[in-house]
Design a protein around this motif. Structure first.
Motif, PDB file in Angstrom:
ATOM      1  N   ARG A 165       0.741  -1.155  -0.042  1.00 30.07           N
ATOM      2  CA  ARG A 165       0.002   0.134  -0.015  1.00 30.07           C
ATOM      3  C   ARG A 165       0.910   1.395   0.244  1.00 30.07           C
ATOM      4  N   ASP A 166       2.020   1.228   0.996  1.00 25.84           N
ATOM      5  CA  ASP A 166       2.863   2.375   0.926  1.00 25.84           C
ATOM      6  C   ASP A 166       3.342   2.502  -0.414  1.00 25.84           C
ATOM      7  N   GLN A 167       3.854   1.514  -1.117  1.00 26.14           N
ATOM      8  CA  GLN A 167       4.448   2.184  -2.465  1.00 26.14           C
ATOM      9  C   GLN A 167       3.418   2.522  -3.393  1.00 26.14           C
ATOM     10  N   ALA A 168       2.269   2.036  -3.375  1.00 27.70           N
ATOM     11  CA  ALA A 168       1.128   2.588  -4.076  1.00 27.70           C
ATOM     12  C   ALA A 168       0.657   3.885  -3.945  1.00 27.70           C
ATOM     13  N   GLU A 193      -4.686  -8.059  -2.363  1.00 27.41           N
ATOM     14  CA  GLU A 193      -5.927  -7.193  -2.314  1.00 27.41           C
ATOM     15  C   GLU A 193      -5.848  -5.801  -1.690  1.00 27.41           C
ATOM     16  N   ASP A 194      -4.596  -5.750  -0.758  1.00 23.47           N
ATOM     17  CA  ASP A 194      -4.356  -4.285  -0.095  1.00 23.47           C
ATOM     18  C   ASP A 194      -3.968  -3.450  -1.272  1.00 23.47           C
ATOM     19  N   VAL A 195      -3.107  -3.689  -2.009  1.00 26.28           N
ATOM     20  CA  VAL A 195      -2.458  -2.852  -3.121  1.00 26.28           C
ATOM     21  C   VAL A 195      -3.927  -2.583  -3.903  1.00 26.28           C
ATOM     22  N   VAL A 196      -4.727  -3.636  -4.175  1.00 25.40           N
ATOM     23  CA  VAL A 196      -5.918  -3.277  -5.447  1.00 25.40           C
ATOM     24  C   VAL A 196      -6.855  -2.354  -4.546  1.00 25.40           C
ATOM     25  N   ALA A 197      -7.058  -2.349  -3.158  1.00 27.25           N
ATOM     26  CA  ALA A 197      -7.944  -1.628  -2.392  1.00 27.25           C
ATOM     27  C   ALA A 197      -7.247  -0.370  -2.430  1.00 27.25           C
ATOM     28  N   GLY A 239      -8.115   6.196  -6.349  1.00 27.58           N
ATOM     29  CA  GLY A 239      -8.654   6.562  -7.811  1.00 27.58           C
ATOM     30  C   GLY A 239      -7.608   6.223  -8.906  1.00 27.58           C
ATOM     31  N   VAL A 240      -6.902   5.502  -8.849  1.00 25.53           N
ATOM     32  CA  VAL A 240      -5.813   5.008  -9.878  1.00 25.53           C
ATOM     33  C   VAL A 240      -6.016   3.925 -10.434  1.00 25.53           C
ATOM     34  N   ARG A 265     -13.370 -10.941  -9.144  1.00 21.54           N
ATOM     35  CA  ARG A 265     -14.135 -10.630  -7.966  1.00 21.54           C
ATOM     36  C   ARG A 265     -13.845  -9.182  -7.335  1.00 21.54           C
ATOM     37  N   ALA A 266     -12.545  -8.767  -7.350  1.00 26.01           N
ATOM     38  CA  ALA A 266     -12.380  -7.241  -6.916  1.00 26.01           C
ATOM     39  C   ALA A 266     -12.812  -6.126  -8.037  1.00 26.01           C
ATOM     40  N   GLY A 267     -13.106  -6.742  -9.297  1.00 25.03           N
ATOM     41  CA  GLY A 267     -13.644  -5.580 -10.124  1.00 25.03           C
ATOM     42  C   GLY A 267     -12.231  -5.290 -10.924  1.00 25.03           C
ATOM     43  N   CYS A 268     -11.164  -6.377 -11.061  1.00 26.69           N
ATOM     44  CA  CYS A 268     -10.091  -5.879 -11.831  1.00 26.69           C
ATOM     45  C   CYS A 268     -10.252  -6.662 -13.065  1.00 26.69           C
ATOM     46  N   HIS A 269     -10.639  -6.164 -14.211  1.00 28.50           N
ATOM     47  CA  HIS A 269     -10.983  -7.084 -15.507  1.00 28.50           C
ATOM     48  C   HIS A 269      -9.661  -7.075 -16.318  1.00 28.50           C
ATOM     49  N   THR A 270      -8.643  -6.320 -16.080  1.00 29.86           N
ATOM     50  CA  THR A 270      -7.387  -6.332 -16.806  1.00 29.86           C
ATOM     51  C   THR A 270      -6.428  -6.614 -15.884  1.00 29.86           C
TER      52      THR A 270
END
Ligand code: 3PG
Length: 209
Positions: free
Chosen positions: A73-76, A94-98, A104-105, A122-127
């Motif tokens: 998360r920190d790197q994100a 999942e933390d990075v995705v959340a 908003g990126v 399931r997390a909404g990442c289609h790519t």
């Protein structure tokens, strides 16, 4: 800010993945990529100077720049604060995705199995990034994995070279192809920007219908 990776990549189907050892070379590298026709690039967080490379590339203005090898998360957060317009991870976290969602990126998690792909969807990442694409079995693997998931789009990355490009790009499940073949560690070490420009232009030509 759009969270759709396709529009952030501005339709580009080639994603140069850059691991830059010396941030002072960033300007010349960016010029070479842009002169070769690149519209986007991913700067990996694998070197101590990655944030400076990212910031310099963003300031140049010629490319849409994202951050790669984002593991936490920190790197994100740092990547987005530095100007990254998208975030790429080698695996599914999942933390990075959340966190990317909160920021908003667009985020492109890496997957290597059907189970990981199901989690990403399931997390909404289609790519997703199919990584490492070639060692996993290349296009055969991608096609087999894509078959049950018509809603998924892939950015295969890992071990791909110019010579593999055409068949990946011809596959309808492939949004874009990522890799470092146009700016390898050797090119960067030697400062071979003419070759970086040439290889980038060759790849971009192949990717334009
Ligand atoms: C990445 O982080 O995406 C990969 O290291 C790029 O793979 P490649 O260097 O084999 O192209």
């Amino acid at each position: 800010m759009t969270t759709e990776i396709g529009s952030v990549l501005r339709g580009s189907r080639i994603l140069p993945v850059l691991t830059v050892p010396d941030p002072d070379t960033t300007h010349r590298l960016t010029e070479a990529l842009a002169a070769g026709g690149a519209r986007c690039a991913e700067v990996t967080f694998r070197t101590p100077g990655a944030e400076r490379v990212l910031a310099t590339m963003v300031a140049h203005g010629g490319l849409t720049v994202g951050a790669g090898t984002v593991l936490t998360r920190d790197q994100a957060e740092r990547a987005v604060a530095t100007g990254a317009r998208f975030v790429v991870s080698p695996g599914y976290d999942e933390d990075v995705v959340a966190r990317c969602r909160e920021l908003g990126v667009p985020v492109v998690p890496g997957i290597a199995t059907a189970t990981e792909l199901m989690r990403a969807l399931r997390a909404g990442c289609h790519t997703v990034k199919l990584f490492p694409a070639e060692p996993l079995g290349g296009l055969r693997m991608l096609r087999a994995l894509a078959a049950p998931f018509p809603q998924a789009r892939f950015i295969p990355t890992g071990g791909i070279e110019n010579s593999h490009l055409d068949s990946y790009l011809a596959d309808p499940a492939v949004l874009a192809v990522g890799g470092s073949w146009m700016a390898t560690a050797t090119h960067l070490e030697r400062g071979d920007y003419a070759e970086i420009r040439r290889l980038t232009a060759e790849s971009l030509d192949r990717s334009t219908p």
